[in-house]
Design a protein around this motif. Structure first.
Motif, PDB file in Angstrom:
ATOM      1  N   CYS A  27       5.864  51.199  74.816  1.00 60.22           N
ATOM      2  CA  CYS A  27       5.461  50.030  74.017  1.00 60.22           C
ATOM      3  C   CYS A  27       6.656  49.144  73.668  1.00 60.22           C
ATOM      4  O   CYS A  27       6.563  47.912  73.717  1.00 60.22           O
ATOM      5  N   HIS A  28       7.792  49.759  73.310  1.00 58.29           N
ATOM      6  CA  HIS A  28       8.959  48.989  72.872  1.00 58.29           C
ATOM      7  C   HIS A  28      10.142  49.086  73.831  1.00 58.29           C
ATOM      8  O   HIS A  28      11.239  48.645  73.510  1.00 58.29           O
ATOM      9  N   ASP A  29       9.914  49.687  75.020  1.00 61.79           N
ATOM     10  CA  ASP A  29      10.944  49.742  76.059  1.00 61.79           C
ATOM     11  C   ASP A  29      12.204  50.457  75.564  1.00 61.79           C
ATOM     12  O   ASP A  29      13.326  49.980  75.744  1.00 61.79           O
ATOM     13  N   ILE A  30      12.028  51.618  74.961  1.00 60.27           N
ATOM     14  CA  ILE A  30      13.152  52.396  74.421  1.00 60.27           C
ATOM     15  C   ILE A  30      13.369  53.611  75.314  1.00 60.27           C
ATOM     16  O   ILE A  30      12.447  54.400  75.547  1.00 60.27           O
ATOM     17  N   ASP A  31      14.605  53.774  75.809  1.00 60.74           N
ATOM     18  CA  ASP A  31      14.889  54.856  76.739  1.00 60.74           C
ATOM     19  C   ASP A  31      15.515  56.047  76.019  1.00 60.74           C
ATOM     20  O   ASP A  31      15.884  55.976  74.835  1.00 60.74           O
ATOM     21  N   ALA A  32      15.653  57.151  76.751  1.00 61.59           N
ATOM     22  CA  ALA A  32      16.120  58.404  76.169  1.00 61.59           C
ATOM     23  C   ALA A  32      17.546  58.307  75.649  1.00 61.59           C
ATOM     24  O   ALA A  32      17.882  58.922  74.629  1.00 61.59           O
ATOM     25  N   LEU A  33      18.403  57.534  76.330  1.00 59.37           N
ATOM     26  CA  LEU A  33      19.785  57.431  75.875  1.00 59.37           C
ATOM     27  C   LEU A  33      19.879  56.720  74.527  1.00 59.37           C
ATOM     28  O   LEU A  33      20.654  57.121  73.652  1.00 59.37           O
ATOM     29  N   GLU A  34      19.086  55.665  74.362  1.00 63.87           N
ATOM     30  CA  GLU A  34      19.103  54.965  73.074  1.00 63.87           C
ATOM     31  C   GLU A  34      18.602  55.880  71.959  1.00 63.87           C
ATOM     32  O   GLU A  34      19.155  55.905  70.853  1.00 63.87           O
ATOM     33  N   ILE A  35      17.564  56.650  72.250  1.00 63.34           N
ATOM     34  CA  ILE A  35      17.048  57.581  71.253  1.00 63.34           C
ATOM     35  C   ILE A  35      18.099  58.646  70.938  1.00 63.34           C
ATOM     36  O   ILE A  35      18.294  59.018  69.774  1.00 63.34           O
ATOM     37  N   GLY A  36      18.817  59.119  71.984  1.00 63.25           N
ATOM     38  CA  GLY A  36      19.891  60.075  71.757  1.00 63.25           C
ATOM     39  C   GLY A  36      20.973  59.521  70.844  1.00 63.25           C
ATOM     40  O   GLY A  36      21.487  60.227  69.968  1.00 63.25           O
ATOM     41  N   ARG A  37      21.290  58.236  71.044  1.00 60.85           N
ATOM     42  CA  ARG A  37      22.309  57.616  70.185  1.00 60.85           C
ATOM     43  C   ARG A  37      21.826  57.542  68.733  1.00 60.85           C
ATOM     44  O   ARG A  37      22.599  57.752  67.783  1.00 60.85           O
ATOM     45  N   VAL A  38      20.544  57.251  68.553  1.00 60.35           N
ATOM     46  CA  VAL A  38      19.980  57.158  67.208  1.00 60.35           C
ATOM     47  C   VAL A  38      20.000  58.536  66.523  1.00 60.35           C
ATOM     48  O   VAL A  38      20.343  58.656  65.340  1.00 60.35           O
ATOM     49  N   ILE A  39      19.669  59.589  67.284  1.00 61.23           N
ATOM     50  CA  ILE A  39      19.698  60.945  66.717  1.00 61.23           C
ATOM     51  C   ILE A  39      21.130  61.330  66.355  1.00 61.23           C
ATOM     52  O   ILE A  39      21.396  61.898  65.293  1.00 61.23           O
ATOM     53  N   THR A  40      22.074  60.989  67.241  1.00 60.76           N
ATOM     54  CA  THR A  40      23.481  61.277  66.982  1.00 60.76           C
ATOM     55  C   THR A  40      23.961  60.586  65.706  1.00 60.76           C
ATOM     56  O   THR A  40      24.786  61.133  64.949  1.00 60.76           O
ATOM     57  N   ALA A  41      23.412  59.390  65.470  1.00 59.86           N
ATOM     58  CA  ALA A  41      23.818  58.637  64.281  1.00 59.86           C
ATOM     59  C   ALA A  41      23.181  59.163  63.006  1.00 59.86           C
ATOM     60  O   ALA A  41      23.469  58.653  61.919  1.00 59.86           O
ATOM     61  N   GLY A  42      22.290  60.168  63.136  1.00 62.08           N
ATOM     62  CA  GLY A  42      21.767  60.799  61.923  1.00 62.08           C
ATOM     63  C   GLY A  42      20.276  60.748  61.730  1.00 62.08           C
ATOM     64  O   GLY A  42      19.774  61.251  60.709  1.00 62.08           O
ATOM     65  N   ALA A  43      19.528  60.144  62.651  1.00 69.89           N
ATOM     66  CA  ALA A  43      18.069  60.127  62.502  1.00 69.89           C
ATOM     67  C   ALA A  43      17.545  61.543  62.700  1.00 69.89           C
ATOM     68  O   ALA A  43      17.610  62.082  63.798  1.00 69.89           O
ATOM     69  N   GLY A  44      17.021  62.144  61.648  1.00 69.90           N
ATOM     70  CA  GLY A  44      16.635  63.547  61.707  1.00 69.90           C
ATOM     71  C   GLY A  44      15.149  63.793  61.743  1.00 69.90           C
ATOM     72  O   GLY A  44      14.717  64.939  61.611  1.00 69.90           O
ATOM     73  N   SER A  45      14.355  62.735  61.892  1.00 71.45           N
ATOM     74  CA  SER A  45      12.905  62.907  61.966  1.00 71.45           C
ATOM     75  C   SER A  45      12.334  61.842  62.894  1.00 71.45           C
ATOM     76  O   SER A  45      13.011  60.853  63.235  1.00 71.45           O
TER      77      SER A  45
END
Length: 856
Positions: free
Chosen positions: A801-819
């Motif tokens: 839906c928003h064209d978000i790939d796995a690497l971007e999500i990985g970066r967000v998790i690395t930055a502290g997104a825990g849920s």
């Protein structure tokens, strides 16, 4: 032009859509916040409807054979062929096969023509393949095909059971609703499914029921509940000996079964959603009644937050059921008893009314095969792909004297077998009504003018009926006039004690019809005032669980089939969306790693799956979510999107059906597996569709500006022959059997590129595909399959839906997104349809595991 409120083209959730037309064939899509089914939410398919409204590959003119003809000629040809067939061989030599893609108005006139004026019951629908068993279960229990609850009940349940439904993928808007109930109210979720699907992974409890083990499970579950049998006998019809029957063997670990039984016993308000995994079975009707039995006996029905809930697969499966689109019903929930036939004949003003039910889908095409049916008209569906034992259905159509196909596409598997092809309107051009899974009637409105000479399906049917001499009965000037007659006809249902009643709309003006807002017939809990049985009580149904499936000689696996998250049916619409193609580029064979190891299969290998009906080839995907001894394949690929050997699920499914409903058992066929040894593999990107008959295996999917083909062969071929004409650049690595080609047009723009190898690696597809149509300044860079100067790297697409790939999500998790919610807040992934949220949760869990492993 202002915004237009319409209804989505896909599943039975029936989501409202707000469309803003931005050009001749372009539109911006958003969810209709005022629609009660979705309240503004949309899944990935609905979100990207705007990518599917182009005119490529459309059938724009009537065709007889390969010749374009006028509408008058085509209509007369159909009417004459049908009339001669009736006169020579009788009305039962004629059949219609229709679709849940039709609008209610289309369905109504098709049913009226066949049952009322041809005089045969031989009209059936592809909805037979997805929800006929639920219909039969409703009729047995309630005396009428009626869903006794609504989506709002999900908001108030404290326990939700999902039976045979990968809801996060197949009904994502319902999944969002379930997630909200869990977050806000602590609702517990149980998923009953042989596969550990994305939905099952997120459940509080997964019950890995054996294939076709649902009747035994629910029968055993009922036996554990503290039921006031005397009270149930006062409110329900209870067969003699119902409570004394021995409980069936559910086959689960005792502790797991006890956990499930405890959740059911402790629930004040329980909703059971059941879908294709329950319906598409040789015991599908009994499964539906086993679920309904549990709800009737425990009182989880006819009140807020409780009820057995069949969720349908198509946008107007329910509307077709209402008007008689199934061969075993007459119209408006009426049957073939003498008194019901009499009132219908009088209402329609006919003396030709069919005397009884017609042939259900599987039997209908078998009658075509035998020659008993000599004229068949297929509307808005593709049975040469979607029917079980599809090769036999193709044989049947090839043998038939007259095959007529009404469709939107010029080239379909079924259309190739037609004598007459009639151009129909598509979504965005159609105008009428649909009914969703919880009985909400909504308007589907036109956004564009009909292209070429395409006509509405209801008008095509009426034109043929008038050409056959039935002028007065089919003199409908507008779609609103068709709906008024249908609404008026529901008076017959109401007078016979049915709940279906739309008579408030019988005198509605065209303006009122145009302005129609979504409304629900029957109220929130239509059975609260009594069932539609003679006694007014619902019925418990005594059931016998089928014996557990045993391996057949030479067929050690059980084959299951189903849908992918971002595709729909045979991809005649979703196949044109580049975004939707990202999720699964090929039809994958899901197999447990232990089974793969035992058969010498590695992830990514090609494998042939065989059943007693046929064989087809799939790409292996190892999955711990599969039960050992079970296989899963998707249903979407066709002659248009793959080679004849690839991804043909319809060829594998058995034509064995449920004895009550006539619904085929797609979910459990004996199968065997063989690894396919290939001489080479590769991929090809092209701005235009290509003929790749020289390849043993090819599968295509849409990319921006063209098509991506996955290829493989059993022997070496002339690879250049696969490419279009143009200026060629090439490179070869003989030691690895690697060859790479790029073809450019006279302007130096990339028309096609081909990468093949015998044993080496292949580059990532996305960057190469992204060069289509661009001027090739550096052929070496292109043939290397990657840019000389690396740009931002992208991973696998997760949120379509928003064209978000796995690497971007990985970066967000690395930055502290825990849920999952935190990921959504940071990058929007999972905030639209929610179907990717199970994958986001899995990524978080894997991330936590990596951290723990590093710490240790």
């Amino acid at each position: 032009m202002g915004s237009i409120n319409t209804t989505c083209a896909y599943c039975g959730v029936g989501c409202g859509v707000t469309a803003q037309v931005t050009g001749a064939r372009s539109v911006e899509i958003s969810g209709d916040a005022s629609h009660p089914a979705n309240k503004g939410a949309l899944c990935s398919k609905g979100t990207h409807l705007g990518e599917t409204v182009g005119l490529q590959d459309r059938l724009l003119h009537p065709m007889i054979g390969e010749s374009r003809v006028t509408w008058d000629r085509a209509i007369n040809e159909v009417a004459q062929a049908m009339g001669e067939c009736i006169e020579t061989h009788g009305p039962d030599s004629v059949a219609f096969y229709v679709s849940g893609q039709l609008l209610t108005e289309d369905y109504y006139v098709a049913n009226k023509l066949m049952k009322g004026f041809v005089g045969s019951g031989n009209i059936d629908t592809n909805s037979r393949l997805c929800m006929a068993s639920a219909v039969a279960a409703h009729n047995r229990a309630f005396g009428e095909d009626i869903v006794p609850c609504t989506y709002e009940d999900l908001d108030h349940a404290d326990l939700i059971l999902l039976v045979g439904s990968n809801t996060a993928w197949c009904h994502p808007v319902i999944w969002q609703r379930i997630e909200r109930a869990r977050e806000q109210s602590g609702t517990k979720l149980v998923v009953i499914d042989p596969r550990r699907t994305e939905t099952a992974e997120r459940a509080d409890l997964h019950i890995p029921v054996a294939p076709d083990g649902d009747v035994a499970l629910f029968d055993a579950l009922l036996a554990t509940q503290d039921v006031d049998q005397a009270a149930v006998s006062r409110t329900c019809e209870v067969p003699d000996g119902f409570w004394e029957r021995p409980s069936a063997d559910h086959g689960l670990e005792p502790a797991l079964f006890a956990q499930l039984a405890g959740l059911v016993a402790g629930a004040e308000r329980m909703v059971t959603l059941f879908s294709q995994g329950a319906n598409q079975s040789r015991s599908g009707t009994d499964k539906g009644n086993a679920i309904i039995n549990l709800h009737l006996a425990t009182g989880h029905i006819n009140r807020r937050g409780a009820g057995p809930f069949s969720i349908t697969g198509q946008p107007n499966a329910m509307g077709g059921r209402e008007v008689g689109g199934l061969a075993n019903t007459l119209a408006c929930h009426l049957g073939f008893a003498d008194d019901e036939r009499a009132v219908v004949a009088d209402f329609w003003g006919t003396d030709r009314l069919t005397k009884g039910p017609g042939l259900k889908a599987v039997d209908l095409f078998e009658a075509v095969h035998s020659g008993a049916i000599k004229f068949v008209w297929v509307m808005a569906t593709n049975p040469a792909v979607s029917m079980p034992n599809a090769a036999r259905v193709r044989e049947a159509l090839a043998r038939c004297e007259t095959v007529v196909v009404s469709d939107v596409l010029e080239d379909t598997d079924t259309g190739r077998l037609a004598r007459v092809r009639l151009p129909a309107l598509a979504w965005g051009e159609k105008d009428g009504t649909v009914t969703n899974s919880d009985r909400i009637v909504s308007r589907q409105r036109a956004l564009f003018s009909g292209p070429g000479e395409a006509r509405a399906d209801w008008r095509i049917v009426c034109d043929v009926a008038r050409a056959m001499g039935h002028t007065e009965a089919f003199d409908f000037p507008t779609n609103a006039s068709v709906f008024r007659e249908y609404a008026s006809m529901t008076r017959l249902a109401a007078e016979s004690g049915k709940k279906l009643d739309l008579t408030d709309w019988a005198q509605a003006s065209d303006a009122a019809y145009e302005a129609m807002e979504p409304f629900r017939w029957g109220g929130d809990h239509p059975l609260a005032s009594g069932a539609s049985t003679p006694s007014g009580k619902p019925r418990l149904v005594a059931l016998s669980a089928p014996p557990p499936a045993t391996a057949q000689s030479g067929f050690p696996f059980r084959l299951n089939t189903g849908r992918y998250r971002d595709q729909w049916h045979t991809m005649t619409r979703t196949g044109y969306s580049p975004r939707l193609a990202h999720h699964r580029r090929e039809p994958l064979l899901e197999i447990h790693p232990d089974d793969a190891r035992a058969h010498g299969v590695f992830d990514g290998d090609l494998c042939e799956v065989s059943t007693q009906q046929g064989a087809s080839v799939f790409r292996a995907s190892l999955s711990e979510g599969q039960q050992r001894g079970a296989l899963f394949v998707p249903m979407h690929w066709t002659d248009i999107t793959a080679s004849s050997a690839a991804g043909r699920t319809g060829k594998l499914a058995s034509s064995d059906t449920d004895p009550v409903s006539g619904q085929p058992g797609f979910k459990d066929a004996p199968a065997r597996l063989r690894r396919v040894e290939t001489a080479w593999r590769g991929f090809l990107v092209s701005r235009s569709p290509l003929k790749l008959d020289a390849c043993d295996y090819w599968v295509r999917s849409r990319v921006e500006g063209g098509w991506l083909y996955e290829l493989a062969g059993l022997a070496a071929i002339d690879f250049v022959s696969l490419l279009p004409e143009g200026e060629r650049s090439e490179v070869a690595y003989p030691s690895k059997g690697m060859q790479r080609y790029a073809m450019c047009n006279q302007r130096g723009e990339l028309e096609a590129a081909l990468f093949v190898t015998r044993k080496g690696d292949l580059p990532a597809r996305d960057w190469v595909a992204g060069q289509l149509g661009a001027r090739v300044e550096d052929p070496i860079e292109l043939l290397a399959g990657r840019p000389r100067v690396a740009g931002p790297e992208r991973g696998a697409l997760v949120c379509v839906c928003h064209d978000i790939d796995a690497l971007e999500i990985g970066r967000v998790i690395t930055a502290g997104a825990g849920s999952v919610a935190a990921i959504g807040s940071a990058c929007r992934a999972g905030t639209n349809c929610g179907s990717c949220r199970p994958e986001l949760a899995r990524m978080l869990e894997e991330w936590d595991d990596e951290i723990k492993e590093a710490a240790e």
